[in-house]
Design an enzyme around this catalytic site. Structure first.
Site, PDB file in Angstrom:
ATOM      1  CG  ASP A 288      19.564 -16.053  23.634  1.00 30.40           C
ATOM      2  OD1 ASP A 288      20.330 -15.346  24.294  1.00 30.40           O
ATOM      3  OD2 ASP A 288      19.523 -17.304  23.760  1.00 30.40           O
TER       4      ASP A 288
HETATM    5  C1  GLC Z   1      20.709 -19.087  26.285  1.00 28.11           C
HETATM    6  C2  GLC Z   1      21.775 -18.026  26.139  1.00 28.11           C
HETATM    7  C3  GLC Z   1      22.551 -18.146  24.854  1.00 28.11           C
HETATM    8  C4  GLC Z   1      22.688 -19.598  24.470  1.00 28.11           C
HETATM    9  C5  GLC Z   1      21.302 -20.103  24.130  1.00 28.11           C
HETATM   10  C6  GLC Z   1      21.328 -21.598  23.766  1.00 28.11           C
HETATM   11  O1  GLC Z   1      19.558 -18.536  26.835  1.00 28.11           O
HETATM   12  O2  GLC Z   1      21.372 -16.675  26.272  1.00 28.11           O
HETATM   13  O3  GLC Z   1      23.831 -17.528  25.073  1.00 28.11           O
HETATM   14  O4  GLC Z   1      23.542 -19.734  23.345  1.00 28.11           O
HETATM   15  O5  GLC Z   1      20.376 -19.875  25.177  1.00 28.11           O
HETATM   16  O6  GLC Z   1      21.649 -22.338  24.871  1.00 28.11           O
END
Ligand code: GLC
Length: 729
Positions: A288
């Site tokens: 993430d």
């Molecule tokens: C965010 C979220 C995730 C998302 C990623 C890209 O922090 O936790 O669900 O896909 O970053 O935006």
């Protein structure tokens, strides 16, 4: 040296085919695995490391600095998070990768297409209430088509975290509290995004997230620890991910939380042992945003180099915006702290996805005109149908709904005129301008009615200056639509709330409006279950609208006019109040069934999982089971006759639960959903739902190491209030 050149030249002249033969990895007639291995064998250590990094092109997509943005990124970069909706920028970066890099490996462009790209669909928790996986799949395919034409190859969706604490804002993004329902919806979304051929230019790679147990975030706070036993991991949090993997999901995203002390982004048990070794997942795992470098704040490592080593060795393949893999992986490999084999495994997985997406043959997106790629009528039709099926009728005293030819309607509350707040969190490239809001939907459906709107109050705060006009509007109308709820960003990421009750100002407005003595249709717009127990007595009818996207107003109008007979069923329990949380239907049995209740509030939720009313009634006939004495190899057939005993055609969702009243390995929940099916039943007619159960899969469970077991003994089949006992020899 000259002699060697002469020999090579001689060979090339003698065998021109050697010079002309393209490398295996560029030969689309070869298998993907052959092409992966050939390309991998040609890559330098630096090129391999760069493939394992994902950057972003910045959030601004104004054309005047495209080139500047493009110039900054290495042509060997593995992936980019793409915030623009124009294929031109994507193509210019892709051109750089294809023409300026040594091997011409295409970039894969990712984005959060969570519930639609431009045609915004209901938030996933709402979609789950449709109990219609076919329509959820259709919605995902609409999202994929819009996204692909905008330059996106990969969505960070579906989010399949089981959540039972609606204080957690991200409950909006998942499919609710039940592992089986979430599994069915996860597989449907993966099929919709990826199709049968993800390289066809209309589909995109899916990403199961957030792996794993993020939804167990303590007290609904975000990014925190989760105390999850191995048993709960296997029973509750892993099944929806396994369903997505079995459906062919090409990627998985790790999560921010730690799992009982081990940060999930460095947990080899889940990332490698379970996902890759036990399930045979051959895609790749992306972190993430920042979840690798956050190992430091979680107290697992002391610096980013250690973080890179911990995550890579645990099985995490691609670094999303941590600046850890690009900075340290090369040294870690040279120092022997990350093996070449592990590095190659990660790169192999990334290359495999790019070949499967057809990016080597079709690296560019065909530019199209704006209205050729977005908001097509058929897309809006899907959005409207999904919104209609997602809304849940919670109350309808005296059959107030459907309205019969109202002459005057008052639409009151902070959601009366709002457009933007119907979109919900993670609204992709959606904007409020295209939302059909509540007033617009009602005016379109009831053109002869006099429709007056009055906001009454804001979502929160203490300003009551709008109350008087709102009460006046209510007193002059035949029926009142009281439209309350949450702002867009009150749910979603980093959006925990200490209470699921609406702000006091909204309750106060409701109480003032109720004094006008007119029938009230309470419509609640939210991304999470709300505490409605103080509002319920004031309303004649209640609809949980959720956040249903562009077609919200049209869908609501279809429900309240009877054009569509409500069929939504709750995919998540609505607690009586915040104090009951966590509360969910598939809980284990307590030691004392007649004690242990709250002293100050009821112990039952306000609305149960699976609850939802219709304008008709359904009578369940006697449930029949093919045999009540079964063996492990039996096939169990369950027949559920359902009669539409009302006067309106409708669609019923029959749900079949099982229960193992005595399990010597680990106690089981009071009931567990194992099948559901929805079917239209015309007034007065009977439809027989037929379910097939296999004891090996449907009556078996997993232990704390994920080993499946099936015990002899009693089992119950539960449909509505009927319980049929089976004995497995
Ligand atoms: C965010 C979220 C995730 C998302 C990623 C890209 O922090 O936790 O669900 O896909 O970053 O935006």
């Amino acid at each position: 040296m000259e002699k060697i050149l002469v020999i090579i030249l001689g060979l090339l002249l003698t065998f021109p085919s050697i010079a002309a033969r393209k490398p295996i990895y560029k030969d689309s007639s070869k298998s993907i695995e052959e092409r992966v291995e050939d390309l991998l064998s040609r890559m330098t250590l630096e090129e391999k490391v760069l493939q394992l990094n994902q950057y972003t092109l910045g959030r601004n997509d104004n054309a005047n600095n495209f080139e500047e943005q493009v110039h900054k990124l290495s042509p060997e970069i593995g992936s980019v998070i793409y915030f623009s909706d124009s294929p031109e920028l994507r193509n210019s970066l892709q051109k750089k990768a294809m023409e300026e890099s040594r091997l011409g490996i295409p970039v894969v462009f990712g984005f959060d297409v969570i519930h639609g790209y431009r045609t915004i669909l209901p938030v996933p928790i709402a979609q789950a209430c449709s109990f219609d996986p076919e329509l959820v799949e259709e919605g995902a395919s609409v999202a994929a088509m819009e996204a692909k034409k905008a330059g996106v190859d990969w969505t960070f969706s579906p989010m399949v975290d089981i959540a039972r604490d609606p204080r957690w804002g991200r409950v909006a993004e998942g499919y609710g509290e039940d592992p089986y329902l979430a599994s069915v919806m996860a597989a449907a979304a993966v099929r919709g995004y990826q199709g049968t051929d993800p390289s066809d230019g209309k589909h995109i790679a899916a990403c199961m997230k957030h792996f794993v147990a993020y939804g167990a975030s303590e007290a609904g706070r975000d990014y925190v620890y989760t105390e999850v036993s191995r048993q709960s991991l296997w029973d509750t949090y892993l099944p929806s991910f396994e369903a997505g993997v079995r459906a062919g999901a090409m990627t998985v995203m790790s999560s921010f939380n730690c799992i009982s002390g081990i940060p999930s982004s460095a947990d080899s048990y889940t990332l490698t042992e379970v996902l890759k070794n036990r399930w045979g997942f051959d895609g790749f795992i992306v972190s993430d945003w920042g979840s690798i470098q956050q190992l430091r704040s979680q107290g697992f490592v002391s610096d980013k180099k250690e973080a890179a080593m911990a995550s890579m060795n645990a099985g995490l393949d691609m670094d999303m915006m941590n600046e850890c893999y690009d900075a340290y992986l090369e040294d870690l490999v040279k120092e022997g702290k990350v093996s070449e084999a592990r590095l190659d495994d990660a790169v192999r997985r990334v290359l495999r996805m790019k070949f499967r997406l057809g990016l080597f043959e079709h690296p560019y997106v065909e530019p199209t005109k704006y209205m050729e790629r977005f908001l097509l009528p058929e897309y809006l039709e899907t959005a409207r149908r999904l919104a209609e099926e997602s809304m849940v009728l919670l109350k309808n005293d005296g059959g107030l709904l459907p309205l019969s030819k109202p002459s005057s309607i008052a639409v009151i509350g902070p959601m009366a005129e709002s457009r933007f707040h119907h979109l919900g969190s993670w609204q992709g490239k959606g904007t409020g301008e295209f939302v059909v809001n509540t007033v617009a939907g009602l005016k379109k459906r009831f053109p002869d009615a006099q429709i007056v709107s009055a906001q009454g109050c804001d979502f929160d705060g203490g300003d009551r200056s709008g109350f008087e006009a709102a009460v006046k509007a209510a007193s002059e109308a035949d029926v009142v639509f009281l439209c309350l709820g949450e702002k867009n960003n009150w749910s979603g990421e980093n959006a925990s709330r200490s209470t699921i009750a609406l702000p006091a100002i909204q309750q106060a407005l409701a109480e003032e409006i109720a004094k006008a003595g007119k029938p009230i249709v309470l419509v609640t717009t939210s991304g999470r279950p709300l505490d409605l127990h103080l509002l319920e007595p004031l309303a004649t009818a209640m609809i949980q609208e959720w956040q249903t996207g562009l077609e919200s107003g049209n869908a609501l109008a279809a429900l309240v006019s009877g054009d569509y007979n409500p069929s939504g069923r709750l995919a998540i329990t609505f607690p009586y109040s915040t104090g009951q949380i966590p509360i969910y239907y598939n809980h284990r049995q307590s030691a004392r069934t007649n004690q242990g209740f709250y002293q100050d509030i009821p112990s039952k939720p306000l609305y149960d999982f699976g609850y939802g009313l219709s304008y008709t009634t359904y009578s369940y006939g006697k449930v029949e089971v093919s045999d009540s004495l079964i063996t492990k190899d039996s096939k169990i057939r369950v027949r559920v006759p359902v009669t539409n005993s009302g006067s309106v055609d409708g669609t019923e969702t029959a749900m079949l639960f099982i229960r193992d009243p005595y399990c010597s390995v680990v106690t089981r929940p009071v009931k567990e959903l194992k099948r559901f099916s929805r079917h239209e039943i015309k007034a007065g007619e009977t439809y027989v739902f037929v379910f097939e159960l296999d004891p090996q899969t449907d009556l078996s469970f997993v232990d704390s190491e994920g080993r499946r077991f099936l015990e002899s003994g009693e089992y119950d089949i539960i449909v509505k209030d009927q319980i049929i006992r089976l004995t497995l020899k």
